[in-house]
Each structure stands twice: as C-alpha cells, then as structure tokens.
Scaffold this motif. Structure first.
Motif, PDB file in Angstrom:
ATOM      1  N   ALA A   1       0.812  -1.209   0.000  1.00 35.21           N
ATOM      2  CA  ALA A   1       0.000   0.000   0.000  1.00 35.21           C
ATOM      3  C   ALA A   1       0.846   1.260   0.000  1.00 35.21           C
ATOM      4  CB  ALA A   1      -0.921   0.013   1.228  1.00 35.21           C
ATOM      5  N   ASP A   2       0.311   2.298  -0.623  1.00 36.48           N
ATOM      6  CA  ASP A   2       0.879   3.641  -0.563  1.00 36.48           C
ATOM      7  C   ASP A   2       0.299   4.292   0.685  1.00 36.48           C
ATOM      8  OD1 ASP A   2       1.410   6.349  -0.746  1.00 36.48           O
ATOM      9  OD2 ASP A   2       0.687   6.584  -2.797  1.00 36.48           O
ATOM     10  N   VAL A   3       1.151   4.517   1.703  1.00 38.57           N
ATOM     11  CA  VAL A   3       0.695   5.046   2.988  1.00 38.57           C
ATOM     12  C   VAL A   3       1.197   6.473   3.207  1.00 38.57           C
ATOM     13  CG1 VAL A   3       0.500   2.763   4.029  1.00 38.57           C
ATOM     14  CG2 VAL A   3       2.679   3.977   4.164  1.00 38.57           C
TER      15      VAL A   3
ATOM     16  N   SER B   1       2.008  -9.404  -6.976  1.00 37.19           N
ATOM     17  CA  SER B   1       2.335  -8.890  -8.304  1.00 37.19           C
ATOM     18  C   SER B   1       1.673  -7.531  -8.505  1.00 37.19           C
ATOM     19  CB  SER B   1       1.863  -9.873  -9.382  1.00 37.19           C
ATOM     20  OG  SER B   1       2.531 -11.111  -9.252  1.00 37.19           O
ATOM     21  N   PHE B   2       2.404  -6.616  -9.146  1.00 37.04           N
ATOM     22  CA  PHE B   2       1.875  -5.267  -9.354  1.00 37.04           C
ATOM     23  C   PHE B   2       2.543  -4.643 -10.567  1.00 37.04           C
ATOM     24  CE2 PHE B   2       5.536  -5.018  -6.629  1.00 37.04           C
ATOM     25  CZ  PHE B   2       6.239  -3.915  -7.080  1.00 37.04           C
ATOM     26  N   ASP B   3       1.970  -3.548 -11.018  1.00 31.32           N
ATOM     27  CA  ASP B   3       2.504  -2.804 -12.158  1.00 31.32           C
ATOM     28  C   ASP B   3       3.580  -1.837 -11.656  1.00 31.32           C
ATOM     29  OD1 ASP B   3       3.058  -1.252 -14.339  1.00 31.32           O
ATOM     30  OD2 ASP B   3       1.011  -0.570 -14.693  1.00 31.32           O
ATOM     31  N   PRO B   4       4.840  -2.024 -12.015  1.00 33.92           N
ATOM     32  CA  PRO B   4       5.903  -1.160 -11.492  1.00 33.92           C
ATOM     33  C   PRO B   4       5.802   0.290 -11.955  1.00 33.92           C
ATOM     34  CG  PRO B   4       6.754  -2.564 -13.238  1.00 33.92           C
ATOM     35  CD  PRO B   4       5.368  -3.049 -12.949  1.00 33.92           C
ATOM     36  N   THR B   5       5.031   0.547 -13.007  1.00 33.98           N
ATOM     37  CA  THR B   5       4.927   1.925 -13.503  1.00 33.98           C
ATOM     38  C   THR B   5       4.107   2.822 -12.566  1.00 33.98           C
ATOM     39  OG1 THR B   5       2.960   1.424 -14.855  1.00 33.98           O
ATOM     40  CG2 THR B   5       5.116   1.121 -15.883  1.00 33.98           C
TER      41      THR B   5
ATOM     42  N   PRO C   1       8.386   8.115  -7.089  1.00 31.24           N
ATOM     43  CA  PRO C   1       9.487   8.500  -6.187  1.00 31.24           C
ATOM     44  C   PRO C   1       8.962   9.345  -5.029  1.00 31.24           C
ATOM     45  CG  PRO C   1       9.525   9.831  -8.185  1.00 31.24           C
ATOM     46  CD  PRO C   1       8.491   8.771  -8.416  1.00 31.24           C
ATOM     47  N   ASN C   2       9.723   9.385  -3.948  1.00 34.15           N
ATOM     48  CA  ASN C   2       9.373  10.180  -2.769  1.00 34.15           C
ATOM     49  C   ASN C   2       7.999   9.807  -2.221  1.00 34.15           C
ATOM     50  OD1 ASN C   2      11.809  11.690  -3.114  1.00 34.15           O
ATOM     51  ND2 ASN C   2      10.778  12.952  -4.653  1.00 34.15           N
ATOM     52  N   THR C   3       7.665   8.513  -2.297  1.00 33.11           N
ATOM     53  CA  THR C   3       6.392   8.009  -1.802  1.00 33.11           C
ATOM     54  C   THR C   3       6.669   6.866  -0.835  1.00 33.11           C
ATOM     55  OG1 THR C   3       5.320   8.591  -3.879  1.00 33.11           O
ATOM     56  CG2 THR C   3       4.160   7.032  -2.477  1.00 33.11           C
ATOM     57  N   ILE C   4       5.878   6.778   0.233  1.00 33.23           N
ATOM     58  CA  ILE C   4       6.095   5.751   1.252  1.00 33.23           C
ATOM     59  C   ILE C   4       5.190   4.553   0.967  1.00 33.23           C
ATOM     60  CG2 ILE C   4       6.020   5.224   3.718  1.00 33.23           C
ATOM     61  CD1 ILE C   4       6.346   8.224   4.240  1.00 33.23           C
ATOM     62  N   TYR C   5       5.827   3.383   0.860  1.00 30.94           N
ATOM     63  CA  TYR C   5       5.091   2.147   0.631  1.00 30.94           C
ATOM     64  C   TYR C   5       5.329   1.195   1.806  1.00 30.94           C
ATOM     65  CZ  TYR C   5       4.588   3.866  -4.131  1.00 30.94           C
ATOM     66  OH  TYR C   5       4.289   4.644  -5.224  1.00 30.94           O
ATOM     67  N   ALA C   6       4.290   0.449   2.163  1.00 33.49           N
ATOM     68  CA  ALA C   6       4.406  -0.472   3.293  1.00 33.49           C
ATOM     69  C   ALA C   6       3.586  -1.723   3.023  1.00 33.49           C
ATOM     70  CB  ALA C   6       3.938   0.201   4.582  1.00 33.49           C
ATOM     71  N   LEU C   7       3.967  -2.800   3.707  1.00 31.32           N
ATOM     72  CA  LEU C   7       3.221  -4.045   3.647  1.00 31.32           C
ATOM     73  C   LEU C   7       2.280  -4.132   4.846  1.00 31.32           C
ATOM     74  CD1 LEU C   7       6.022  -6.535   2.560  1.00 31.32           C
ATOM     75  CD2 LEU C   7       4.031  -5.854   1.203  1.00 31.32           C
TER      76      LEU C   7
ATOM     77  N   ARG D   1       4.790  -0.588  11.154  1.00 35.00           N
ATOM     78  CA  ARG D   1       4.922  -0.329   9.726  1.00 35.00           C
ATOM     79  C   ARG D   1       6.075  -1.142   9.146  1.00 35.00           C
ATOM     80  NH1 ARG D   1       6.285   5.606   7.675  1.00 35.00           N
ATOM     81  NH2 ARG D   1       4.114   5.974   8.236  1.00 35.00           N
ATOM     82  N   TYR D   2       5.759  -1.894   8.083  1.00 37.43           N
ATOM     83  CA  TYR D   2       6.784  -2.628   7.348  1.00 37.43           C
ATOM     84  C   TYR D   2       7.035  -1.892   6.038  1.00 37.43           C
ATOM     85  CZ  TYR D   2       6.631  -6.447  10.671  1.00 37.43           C
ATOM     86  OH  TYR D   2       6.738  -7.204  11.819  1.00 37.43           O
ATOM     87  N   GLN D   3       7.839  -0.824   6.155  1.00 41.46           N
ATOM     88  CA  GLN D   3       8.117   0.008   4.986  1.00 41.46           C
ATOM     89  C   GLN D   3       9.018  -0.745   4.017  1.00 41.46           C
ATOM     90  OE1 GLN D   3       8.911   4.080   5.992  1.00 41.46           O
ATOM     91  NE2 GLN D   3      10.062   4.458   4.108  1.00 41.46           N
ATOM     92  N   VAL D   4       8.705  -0.666   2.733  1.00 39.82           N
ATOM     93  CA  VAL D   4       9.458  -1.413   1.730  1.00 39.82           C
ATOM     94  C   VAL D   4       9.733  -0.547   0.509  1.00 39.82           C
ATOM     95  CG1 VAL D   4       8.509  -3.648   2.399  1.00 39.82           C
ATOM     96  CG2 VAL D   4       7.348  -2.292   0.656  1.00 39.82           C
ATOM     97  N   ASP D   5      10.746  -0.972  -0.240  1.00 40.29           N
ATOM     98  CA  ASP D   5      10.988  -0.443  -1.575  1.00 40.29           C
ATOM     99  C   ASP D   5      10.395  -1.462  -2.541  1.00 40.29           C
ATOM    100  OD1 ASP D   5      11.850   0.364  -4.042  1.00 40.29           O
ATOM    101  OD2 ASP D   5      13.988   0.195  -3.612  1.00 40.29           O
ATOM    102  N   PRO D   6       9.243  -1.146  -3.141  1.00 35.95           N
ATOM    103  CA  PRO D   6       8.559  -2.141  -3.982  1.00 35.95           C
ATOM    104  C   PRO D   6       9.404  -2.652  -5.146  1.00 35.95           C
ATOM    105  CG  PRO D   6       7.138  -0.264  -3.523  1.00 35.95           C
ATOM    106  CD  PRO D   6       8.515   0.120  -3.086  1.00 35.95           C
ATOM    107  N   LEU D   7      10.345  -1.856  -5.605  1.00 37.31           N
ATOM    108  CA  LEU D   7      11.138  -2.247  -6.763  1.00 37.31           C
ATOM    109  C   LEU D   7      12.376  -3.058  -6.383  1.00 37.31           C
ATOM    110  CD1 LEU D   7      10.910   1.057  -8.842  1.00 37.31           C
ATOM    111  CD2 LEU D   7       9.426  -0.961  -8.915  1.00 37.31           C
TER     112      LEU D   7
END
Length: 255
Positions: free
Chosen positions: A57-59, A87-91, A95-101, A118-124
């Motif tokens: 998710a984008d949090v 699985s997700f669309d990498p496009t 940038p400068n956005t916080i993503y978490a599981l 919070r389990y912050q991740v780099d989706p890429l």
C-alpha cells in the motif's frame, strides 16, 4: 530486359517485406513481484480455514485511505511461515512516496493476527520481506478492526468542550500513520496501536493562521492527542482517554 527488371522487383521486394515483419511490437511494462513470508511468535496452530491477506500500500497520506498497489490472499493459509507473492505494475510506483506491507490472518471473518508496526518497503527491490504479525486478543477484535482507515470527526475536546461546528478530523492507518484536518491546519502524526492502547506522537502541521478561537481549539486538539493512552469504539463513536482513564477526545464516524 523486361524479364531482368521484373526479376529485380520481385527479388528486391522480398527483403523489404521480411524486414517489416521482423520489427518487434511495443512491449508492455513487465509485471513486478514482491516476495516474502508472514509469521508470528506464538506457538499455536492456525485453524484449517484461516486466510492470509497481504497488501502493498501507498501510505503517504495520513488523512486518506491507503492506496492499495497490490494484494495477495492465501486460502487456506496453512501454517507459518506462510510465503506470499504480490504482483503489481511497477509503472505506478512513484518517487518520494512511502510504501508499506500490511497483513492480517482471519478465520470466519474473525481477526486473529495483524501487523502492528509499519513494514516500509521499496517495492522495486528484490529483497525478501519478512512480516511478523501480532496476535489479536478476543476482546480487541471489534475495536481494532473498526478504528483503522476510518475518518473520525471531532465532537469533543478536553479543555474546549463540545464542538458546535465540527471540522477537525482524525484518521489512523494500520501502517502507523495518523493525521487529518485540524480546525485550521492539516496535520500528520505517528500512531502506535496495541490492543486498546494508543500513543500519538510527532505531530506536525501546516502553518496557516486562523482566528484566535480556532487556533485555541487546534492547540487543544493536538495537546489531547499527545496525551492519548487508550481508546474504544462504541456506537459509531471513537473515545480517547488519557493515562488516568479520563475521556479527552470524542469523535463521530464521518460519512
């Protein structure tokens, strides 16, 4: 002579056609997969009908629902550690956005385990992700489940009293983000929720100036949030109390 010209055009044309057919079509962006496992510390087995749900998710926005980038459900979940792939669309990754599981395990729509940090991740990234869930006590299930990702409209603030024209909101996400719109300024904060306890810290806001009475209401709201120690949800209302058990904030569920 005419035969040679005809031969030239016939044989000269073939490579051109082959060349046109050999041009590849424009490819669609490749799908990205985030892999990991979910576990918990308690030495107990999951029921046969347990379901694991994991979301990427984008949090970034505390005053808006988390935007789900990808989700995976495992049913039946089996036993921990439970592996997952999202699985997700990498496009769509910005940038400068916080993503978490975010993850939870349920059985018969009853919440059993949930992420409490919070389990912050780099989706890429291709890094393996490990999520440790917290067991939900039976009495905590309805409260915890109804608190998150709901916009709450302030109704009462300690030191101010009942709010005649409510404007301020409060929101908490499972990823540990909190915030909303104050009487004057938008604000962000960090929230730690464990069972029926809640701690709000690191409050930051915009710098717009409003009428003195509005600013006094906002100051009281922020001070009350910092004193938050416990909460409960009852009849569509969120009540927050301080460490002494005194009600210091009351909210209505916003439509």
């Amino acid at each position: 002579m005419l035969g040679r010209i005809a031969e030239f055009f016939v044989f000269g044309f073939v490579p051109l056609v082959v060349g046109m057919l050999a041009v590849p079509e424009m490819s669609v962006a490749a799908e990205k997969t985030l892999k990991g496992e979910v576990m918990y510390r308690e030495r107990i087995a999951l029921p046969p009908n347990a379901v694991l749900s994991v979301q990427l998710a984008d949090v970034s926005l505390a005053d808006a629902p988390a935007a789900i980038v990808g989700e995976r459900k495992v049913a039946p979940a089996g036993q921990v550690p439970i592996k997952f792939e999202i699985s997700f669309d990498p496009t769509v990754i910005r940038p400068n956005t916080i993503y978490a599981l975010q993850a939870r395990i349920t059985a018969d729509d009853k919440l059993l385990f949930i992420t409490d940090t919070r389990y912050q991740v780099d989706p890429l990234s291709d890094a393996w992700q490990t999520i440790v869930l917290k067991m939900v006590a039976p009495g905590d299930t309805p409260t915890s489940a109804s608190l998150f990702d709901q916009s709450w409209l302030v109704e009462y603030i300690d030191g101010i009293g009942v709010i005649a024209q409510p404007k301020a909101t409060f929101r908490v996400s499972e990823a540990g983000k909190a915030g909303g719109s104050g009487p004057c300024n938008a604000y962000l904060a960090t929230a730690k929720v464990e069972g029926s306890t809640i701690a709000v810290s690191d409050i930051g806001s915009t710098y717009k100036a409003c009428a003195p009475e509005v600013m006094a209401e906002e100051k009281a709201l922020f001070e009350a949030l910092v004193k938050a120690a416990s909460y409960h949800v009852d009849g569509g209302k969120l009540i927050i109390a301080d460490k002494d058990g005194r009600d210091i904030l009351r909210f209505n569920a916003a439509s």
